[in-house]
Design a protein around this motif. Sequence first.
Motif, PDB file in Angstrom:
ATOM      1  N   PHE A 199       0.844  -1.204   0.000  1.00 34.61           N
ATOM      2  CA  PHE A 199       0.000   0.000   0.000  1.00 34.61           C
ATOM      3  C   PHE A 199       0.871   1.243   0.000  1.00 34.61           C
ATOM      4  O   PHE A 199       1.980   1.231   0.539  1.00 34.61           O
ATOM      5  N   PRO A 200       0.360   2.311  -0.629  1.00 33.76           N
ATOM      6  CA  PRO A 200       1.199   3.512  -0.758  1.00 33.76           C
ATOM      7  C   PRO A 200       1.528   4.137   0.598  1.00 33.76           C
ATOM      8  O   PRO A 200       0.748   4.035   1.541  1.00 33.76           O
ATOM      9  N   GLY A 201       2.703   4.768   0.665  1.00 31.37           N
ATOM     10  CA  GLY A 201       3.102   5.481   1.881  1.00 31.37           C
ATOM     11  C   GLY A 201       3.931   4.652   2.828  1.00 31.37           C
ATOM     12  O   GLY A 201       4.425   5.159   3.812  1.00 31.37           O
ATOM     13  N   ALA A 202       4.123   3.342   2.524  1.00 33.72           N
ATOM     14  CA  ALA A 202       4.843   2.487   3.457  1.00 33.72           C
ATOM     15  C   ALA A 202       6.336   2.838   3.491  1.00 33.72           C
ATOM     16  O   ALA A 202       6.983   2.681   4.521  1.00 33.72           O
ATOM     17  N   ASP A 203       6.854   3.295   2.377  1.00 33.27           N
ATOM     18  CA  ASP A 203       8.266   3.664   2.328  1.00 33.27           C
ATOM     19  C   ASP A 203       8.366   5.185   2.306  1.00 33.27           C
ATOM     20  O   ASP A 203       8.080   5.811   1.302  1.00 33.27           O
ATOM     21  N   PRO A 204       8.776   5.827   3.394  1.00 32.34           N
ATOM     22  CA  PRO A 204       8.764   7.284   3.497  1.00 32.34           C
ATOM     23  C   PRO A 204       9.612   7.950   2.426  1.00 32.34           C
ATOM     24  O   PRO A 204       9.333   9.084   2.036  1.00 32.34           O
ATOM     25  N   SER A 205      10.635   7.257   1.889  1.00 27.05           N
ATOM     26  CA  SER A 205      11.472   7.907   0.881  1.00 27.05           C
ATOM     27  C   SER A 205      10.828   7.849  -0.508  1.00 27.05           C
ATOM     28  O   SER A 205      11.255   8.528  -1.415  1.00 27.05           O
ATOM     29  N   HIS A 206       9.806   6.998  -0.671  1.00 29.73           N
ATOM     30  CA  HIS A 206       9.027   6.993  -1.918  1.00 29.73           C
ATOM     31  C   HIS A 206       7.553   7.015  -1.555  1.00 29.73           C
ATOM     32  O   HIS A 206       6.862   5.991  -1.688  1.00 29.73           O
ATOM     33  N   PRO A 207       7.024   8.201  -1.147  1.00 33.18           N
ATOM     34  CA  PRO A 207       5.694   8.263  -0.532  1.00 33.18           C
ATOM     35  C   PRO A 207       4.571   7.735  -1.424  1.00 33.18           C
ATOM     36  O   PRO A 207       3.649   7.104  -0.951  1.00 33.18           O
ATOM     37  N   GLY A 208       4.666   7.971  -2.730  1.00 28.86           N
ATOM     38  CA  GLY A 208       3.551   7.584  -3.588  1.00 28.86           C
ATOM     39  C   GLY A 208       3.616   6.148  -4.061  1.00 28.86           C
ATOM     40  O   GLY A 208       2.737   5.675  -4.765  1.00 28.86           O
ATOM     41  N   GLN A 209       4.677   5.456  -3.647  1.00 29.51           N
ATOM     42  CA  GLN A 209       4.939   4.157  -4.272  1.00 29.51           C
ATOM     43  C   GLN A 209       4.271   3.001  -3.502  1.00 29.51           C
ATOM     44  O   GLN A 209       4.212   3.030  -2.277  1.00 29.51           O
ATOM     45  N   SER A 210       3.787   2.025  -4.243  1.00 27.27           N
ATOM     46  CA  SER A 210       3.392   0.775  -3.587  1.00 27.27           C
ATOM     47  C   SER A 210       3.908  -0.375  -4.441  1.00 27.27           C
ATOM     48  O   SER A 210       4.250  -0.184  -5.608  1.00 27.27           O
ATOM     49  N   TRP A 211       3.959  -1.566  -3.862  1.00 23.51           N
ATOM     50  CA  TRP A 211       4.523  -2.717  -4.574  1.00 23.51           C
ATOM     51  C   TRP A 211       3.439  -3.736  -4.805  1.00 23.51           C
ATOM     52  O   TRP A 211       2.584  -3.992  -3.955  1.00 23.51           O
ATOM     53  N   VAL A 212       3.528  -4.375  -5.991  1.00 24.55           N
ATOM     54  CA  VAL A 212       2.563  -5.433  -6.301  1.00 24.55           C
ATOM     55  C   VAL A 212       3.325  -6.756  -6.390  1.00 24.55           C
ATOM     56  O   VAL A 212       4.214  -6.884  -7.222  1.00 24.55           O
ATOM     57  N   PRO A 213       2.993  -7.709  -5.560  1.00 24.16           N
ATOM     58  CA  PRO A 213       3.705  -8.999  -5.631  1.00 24.16           C
ATOM     59  C   PRO A 213       3.313  -9.738  -6.903  1.00 24.16           C
ATOM     60  O   PRO A 213       2.144  -9.690  -7.317  1.00 24.16           O
TER      61      PRO A 213
END
Lengths: 342, 712
Positions: B679-693
Amino acid sequence: MARAGGGSLRTYVLVRLVLAVPILFILLTTTFLLLRVAPGDPITATLGDRVSDVRAAQIRKDLGLDRPLWRQYISYLGKVGQGDFGNAITTNRPIAKTIGDRFPATLELTLASMVVAVGVGVLLGAASARFRDTPLDVGGRLLGIVLYAAPIFWLGIMLQLVFSIKLHLLPTGGRIAPFSEPRTITHLYVVDSILTGDWAALGSTLRYLTLPAFTLGIVIGGIFIRLVRVNMLQTLKSDYVEAARARGIPERAVVFRHAFKNALVPVVTIIGLQFALLLSGAVLTEATFTWPGLGLSLYQFLQNRDYTAVQGLVTFYALFVVAVSLLIDIISAWVDPRIRFS
Amino acid sequence: MTATRSSARRVRYRNLWRSTHPTARRLIVIGSVITAVFLVAAIAASLVAPYGQADFKGIPQLQPPSWSHPFGTTNLRYDVFSRVIYGTRLAFEVVALSTAFAMGIGVPLGLLAGYAGRWLDRVLVLVMDAMYAFPSLLLAIVVAFALRRYVGQGVPAAALAISVIYVPQYFRVVRNHTLAVREETFVEAARAMGATRSTIIRKYVLFNVVQSVPVIFTVNAADAILTLAGLGFLGYGVRIPAAEWGYDISRAISDAANGFWWTSLFPGLAILFLVTGLTLVGEGINDIINPLLRRRGVALGTVVPTAVGIPSGQVETSPVVDIPIDATGEGGTLDAVAAVPVTELEPVRPARSRRPPEADRPPGELPSLEVRDIRVTYGSARGPVVAVDGVDLTIWPGESVGLVGESGCGKSTLGRAIVGVLPEESSVEGRVVVAGDDLREMSAAELRRARGERVALVFQEPMTRLDPLQRVEDHFVETIRAHRPEVKKREARRMARHALAAMRIPPTRARNYPHEFSGGMRQRIMIALGIVLDPELVIADEPTTSLDVIVEAQILDLLDDLRRRLDMGLLLITHNLGIVAETCDRVAVMYAGKIVELAPVDVLFASPKHPYAQGLLASVISLDTVKLASIPGSPPDLLHPPVGCRFAERCPFAMEVCHRVEPVRARLDDGGDVACHMFPGADPSHPGQSWVPQGRRRGLDDAPVPGEPVDQ
Ligand SMILES: Nc1ncnc2c1ncn2[C@@H]1O[C@H](COP(=O)(O)OP(=O)(O)OP(=O)(O)O)[C@@H](O)[C@H]1O
Ligand code: SF4
Ligand SMILES: [Mg+2]
């Protein structure tokens, strides 16, 4: 399971009384076997060659020692039931009379010692637990162990050396200055002198009582230090103490009202358990301070190898121990209603 | 094989030794050194002592300590130092022999009683109890006195007399072990496999007895030496002129009266030191062994009762009739609650209307609780354990937040940290703000006042949380007056009755003692105690886990009504998701010291986001207790938490990034927070990013699945 209520204490007392009977029976039988049967003929064992055979036979007949053992046993039990503890061979006095004369002194000494023991033990034990693992605690624990490790009679002599012989503050022995006994009511001099308002007697009694009571008291107090400390460590860790802290009860109140009070509940039982130790200690203390109690009598009869007298005294001790443990159990059940349930 | 076993045992003992408190260790070492010194002196007595024990030729009478006679001399011209040394030897001889006698008598009798059982056991137990109850020194004297015709007054006689005191102890240990072994099932099994009775006894009972011998021995050695001295003092020790401390002291009484202190001082000191040394060792061994035994007992499968039975004659009551209706209407909010009959309370709770999330709170309203980046570290024997690691949590007035998660994830620790009642060996960082005031910045005294007045903690186990010696009412009076000393006792009692009534405890029972209540009632009393001062926040740590289902429902309903009516924040820690669904507004899901998802109840139950929350929900079969075993694997060791996501090892979607970057909690559109790279926001250095397995779900031991970043 019993319901809480007025009747359950009575039931408890009754049950406890019934349970005491076999214990008493065992103690009396053991005493009889050890002191009457094992030594063989008590007259020879006691008087040896000091009397002629004819005289010895006469004494034997007088004391009923020529009858079959089982009859002697039955008559021993019967007499104990009537408060007759036999006669001393060496003095030919009834032991019951010796007990009547000497027991109040022992009682006074043991009670005073218990006060000292509980005072020292509860204070130092609680302080040790409260300040756990601080130097105070280590000191308290060590004191508890060292006091218990001190032979009572030696401690008595050391105290005599300092307070009587070096400082001339307190007498080395006896129960009261000659001719200053108070008028007897309870035979406990402290109580009697207060009741009769005899302040000179009270002063004298206290001067004589201080060293022996302190000696016996702090040795037993050593045990109390350790026990109270352990109890209090437990209550300090208990759930209700934690809950009280979580409710914002001030620490002082938590320690005193909750931890300390609960730590004291088992002390009643402990007093009962230590009573046996107190009686042993009293024999040594009385012998050291020539305190004219039952222990001193026992000591003297032991020196004179008076078998029937020792048998009589030990029988009395047995009765007394059973009675005290009964009493203590009843008091505990009365203090702590939870005990009655189990 | 024996070598590995003994080395394993050595390791276990070494660990045991290390985990013992330093003071205790020091005392054991001191005790051992003292005992060892005496032992050496006893063994090498003829080398150490300058004179024989009965030497008097050429020795001056009653000399004070000097170079040639370090402890002085007696009026019989004995050298006190030499007497003390030989006395040591005698003491050890008597102790060893009396232990042998005591075991020789006590062990067979114990085996007999334990194995034969029935009336023989009863009689023997009674006899031993009687012996034990009798003053020990008197018993020893009686035996020595009675037997003097047969055994004279040598060392064996003294040892026999003393051993009689200790027979009951050996008897008891052996009997209890035998009984225990007889009832153990493994003995049945061994028997079925053809082992004979005597083999079983030898193997198990004697093994256990041998283990307890050192403790009985050291503790008794101290008593034996004291008793021997007492016997000697009374003239029933060993035959003179053998050196015996007690006898020597009795001879020294007349010296002391004349100021000759040395003849009594030194033998007494010898007793004092040796007995102290032996006691220190004995107590130390006891201290170390006891916890070990207890631990072993638990490992054997001791069953801890979970459901608390209701004692006979005590029935859970809903005492509607007993509640006094406060007709005048005066008094605080609690009174109003207490005054409402139960029947009217029921419909107050709207079926599933949830409090709005914080955006909808009235402006200027302060949260009941605001926890910021709180971190709790326990100092354990293995190293620091971070049990709660950077938790943020807000609870609004009147709001109920459920806190769920596997056992050991730090729920209780968080609750305790908020109230500030953690064990001593722990430290807390972060902010705990209750209605605008930071508890962590308060002085100890202020914090104490805040506890109970502003935050209340209700514990899991109600049976032991009330002081057994205090009436229920007095708990209240004490609590109220600890915070508001100006409140009179009478008034405090009235408040107590109302708080109790609010929890449906009849005020007529306020003067009863805790043991007169059932578990459910006690827990309601605990809650009443928590709310009596109208706190802003109540933390309930599994308040109903130990209670049965019906009682549980009653208590939760009451708690739920109270927090609405009193407008308090409620943090409800539980294992039971059903409870959360029914009574909470929001849920916080905790995993390995962190809150991984925090969402309104409807949102979380309708669509859990975090894979751990999904797993938890999937494992709920009914509204019954969660079967967490259905999530494969187990939580990480908090001593060495993994880098990145703490759930990665068990997560079916774990990607490479999950092992590298620790996900932080971020808000989603539906009002929930989640800490997961999917879900977006999990990585503070890439706020808009999310990952799809990509690809299939992984199993427990599989490598991370491939992942693809998506930017929004
Ligand atoms: N006094 C302590 N010293 C060291 N570690 C502790 C202590 N108390 C708890 N812990 C550790 O902290 C972690 C969190 O424990 P905590 O009791 O908070 O968990 P929990 O979520 O409440 O579990 P449960 O559901 O079983 O109550 C656990 O790993 C536990 O081993
Ligand atoms: S961050 Fe990765 S490992 Fe952690 S829960 Fe999300 S997907 Fe699974
Ligand atoms: Mg917990």
